[in-house]
Design a protein around this motif. Structure first.
Motif, PDB file in Angstrom:
ATOM      1  N   LYS A 142      44.627 -69.717  15.327  1.00  0.00           N
ATOM      2  CA  LYS A 142      45.372 -70.295  16.446  1.00  0.00           C
ATOM      3  C   LYS A 142      46.389 -71.358  16.007  1.00  0.00           C
ATOM      4  CE  LYS A 142      44.574 -68.995  20.149  1.00  0.00           C
ATOM      5  NZ  LYS A 142      44.952 -67.762  20.903  1.00  0.00           N
ATOM      6  N   THR A 163      39.937 -60.052  20.355  1.00  0.00           N
ATOM      7  CA  THR A 163      40.807 -60.388  21.489  1.00  0.00           C
ATOM      8  C   THR A 163      40.236 -61.526  22.317  1.00  0.00           C
ATOM      9  OG1 THR A 163      39.667 -58.769  22.860  1.00  0.00           O
ATOM     10  CG2 THR A 163      41.657 -58.030  21.778  1.00  0.00           C
ATOM     11  N   CYS A 209      44.672 -62.256  23.813  1.00  0.00           N
ATOM     12  CA  CYS A 209      45.393 -61.020  23.420  1.00  0.00           C
ATOM     13  C   CYS A 209      46.655 -61.322  22.618  1.00  0.00           C
ATOM     14  CB  CYS A 209      45.758 -60.118  24.596  1.00  0.00           C
ATOM     15  SG  CYS A 209      44.306 -59.331  25.304  1.00  0.00           S
ATOM     16  N   HIS A 219      36.369 -65.006  20.957  1.00  0.00           N
ATOM     17  CA  HIS A 219      36.820 -63.726  21.496  1.00  0.00           C
ATOM     18  C   HIS A 219      36.232 -63.547  22.898  1.00  0.00           C
ATOM     19  CE1 HIS A 219      32.865 -63.267  20.012  1.00  0.00           C
ATOM     20  NE2 HIS A 219      32.766 -62.000  20.353  1.00  0.00           N
ATOM     21  N   PRO A 254      39.184 -64.547  12.209  1.00  0.00           N
ATOM     22  CA  PRO A 254      39.961 -65.622  12.842  1.00  0.00           C
ATOM     23  C   PRO A 254      39.647 -67.066  12.443  1.00  0.00           C
ATOM     24  CG  PRO A 254      39.287 -64.010  14.464  1.00  0.00           C
ATOM     25  CD  PRO A 254      38.512 -63.719  13.216  1.00  0.00           C
TER      26      PRO A 254
HETATM   27  C1  LIG Z   1      37.548 -67.627  16.791  1.00  0.00           C
HETATM   28  C2  LIG Z   1      38.504 -66.835  17.609  1.00  0.00           C
HETATM   29  N1  LIG Z   1      38.462 -65.498  17.521  1.00  0.00           N
HETATM   30  C3  LIG Z   1      39.283 -64.725  18.244  1.00  0.00           C
HETATM   31  C4  LIG Z   1      40.203 -65.267  19.114  1.00  0.00           C
HETATM   32  C5  LIG Z   1      41.084 -64.358  19.922  1.00  0.00           C
HETATM   33  O1  LIG Z   1      42.434 -64.449  19.523  1.00  0.00           O
HETATM   34  P1  LIG Z   1      43.598 -64.239  20.571  1.00  0.00           P
HETATM   35  O2  LIG Z   1      43.610 -65.435  21.484  1.00  0.00           O
HETATM   36  O3  LIG Z   1      44.839 -64.167  19.757  1.00  0.00           O
HETATM   37  O4  LIG Z   1      43.317 -62.999  21.330  1.00  0.00           O
HETATM   38  C6  LIG Z   1      40.271 -66.662  19.248  1.00  0.00           C
HETATM   39  C7  LIG Z   1      41.179 -67.284  20.202  1.00  0.00           C
HETATM   40  O5  LIG Z   1      41.105 -68.445  20.487  1.00  0.00           O
HETATM   41  C8  LIG Z   1      39.413 -67.461  18.471  1.00  0.00           C
HETATM   42  O6  LIG Z   1      39.425 -68.799  18.555  1.00  0.00           O
END
Ligand SMILES: Cc1ncc(COP(=O)(O)O)c(C=O)c1O
Length: 335
Positions: free
Chosen positions: A50, A187, A190, A232, A301
């Motif tokens: 992020k 996600t 998204c 997610h 992530p």
């Molecule tokens: C640890 C983690 N995984 C997945 C996501 C999902 O990512 P996105 O917001 O781009 O869908 C986030 C979003 O904050 C996150 O903090």
């Protein structure tokens, strides 16, 4: 030795460390008939994927003067986006109010305050929907009315969120010379899925995109159910969502996330966050369907430290799910 004049030996600021994260080969956690690479987003300075959208959104808003010196940035987030925004706002000298809720970990609140953010904690879910996200978004609107000089990044709808991840996919594709047969992408807002999918479609890549969503999340229309692992999944379907973003969605449970995290740690010595574990479990679930010789990329992530009291606490795992340690004891190629 002559130094290449075009490549600077140092970074201009901590923010220029965001992006260009490493791609690491996973040789133990999956079947050896496929090539698996992990995009390690924990390598961003704020510790997660992020950092990318946070920086992109703040920079864009400064550029077109939606953010000025005295602007108050206000956003709802319980974790990584908040930390990314706190980092960028601190660097640019901006006041940041983060609306979060009582489920947010003490560690995250401490990190946010250390980065200079003001933390506004919602203690009750929205009475009609029963979810915290709606209550947080309502509170954001209230704060915006109280601060006429405010800016709301609105990560669930902001195209800058997706654009930041167009870059994520560009990095992956360039590193692998365009050979990416399967992508596993978690996600929440998204943003990652939309940015990666846009890159894949624009470049006419043949990559098969698996979205990894939480069981009980509204994004891909699963039946609402309680979820313990943040990151997610979402209680609302984000505006950035589009049904064509993914070729297929895989729903992962909290246990899938824990098992995936513990296996990643035990087998690859990668200490990652909950959604990373979910993505690894999703890959394992469909790996039998993947043609031998395929190249798969899993986006991881964030890092594991923020989950010490949950995923990496045997006591917490036992309390919530009983003894499930046998589930990550198997399939270890290096044993
Ligand atoms: C640890 C983690 N995984 C997945 C996501 C999902 O990512 P996105 O917001 O781009 O869908 C986030 C979003 O904050 C996150 O903090």
């Amino acid at each position: 030795m002559m130094m290449n004049a075009l490549i600077s030996p140092y970074h201009d600021s901590v923010l220029s460390l965001i992006g260009n994260t490493p791609l690491v080969r996973l040789s133990r956690v999956c079947s050896d008939s496929i090539d698996v690479y992990a995009k390690i987003e924990a390598a961003n300075p704020g510790g997660s994927i992020k950092d990318r959208p946070a920086l992109r959104i703040v920079k864009d808003a400064i550029k077109d003067e939606r953010i000025r010196k005295d602007t108050v940035v206000i956003e709802s987030s319980s974790g990584n986006m908040a930390i990314g925004l706190a980092q960028a706002c601190l660097y640019y000298g901006l006041r940041f109010i983060c609306v979060t809720d009582s489920r947010t970990s003490t560690a995250n609140i401490q990190i946010l305050r250390t980065y200079g953010a003001e933390v506004d904690i919602i203690t009750q879910p929205e009475p009609v929907t029963g979810d915290f996200l709606t209550a947080r978004l309502n509170r954001v609107q209230e704060l915006i009315r109280q601060h006429p000089n405010s800016y709301w990044p609105n990560q669930y709808a902001n195209l800058g969120n997706a654009c930041a991840h167009y870059e994520t996919m560009a990095e992956i594709s360039e590193t692998l010379n365009g050979k990416v047969d399967y992508l596993f992408c978690t996600t929440g807002t998204c943003g990652t899925l939309r940015g990666c999918a846009d890159y894949i479609r624009t470049r006419r890549m043949s990559t098969f995109v698996y979205a990894v969503d939480a069981k009980g999340s509204a994004i891909f229309g699963d039946k609402k159910a309680p979820r313990l692992i943040p990151g997610h999944g979402s209680a609302i379907r984000p505006e950035l969502f589009h049904p064509d973003l993914a070729d297929q969605c895989i729903h992962v449970s909290d246990v899938d996330c824990i098992v995936g995290c513990r296996r990643l740690l035990k087998q690859e010595a990668i200490f990652a966050g909950g959604s990373s574990g979910g993505a690894i479990s999703a890959l394992e679930r469909v790996s039998g369907l993947i043609e031998p010789g395929s190249t798969c990329v899993v986006i991881l992530p964030d890092r594991g430290e923020r989950y010490m009291d949950t995923i990496y606490s045997d006591e917490w795992v036992n309390q919530q799910f009983g003894d499930i340690s046998h589930m990550w004891a198997r399939n270890t190629r290096n044993e």
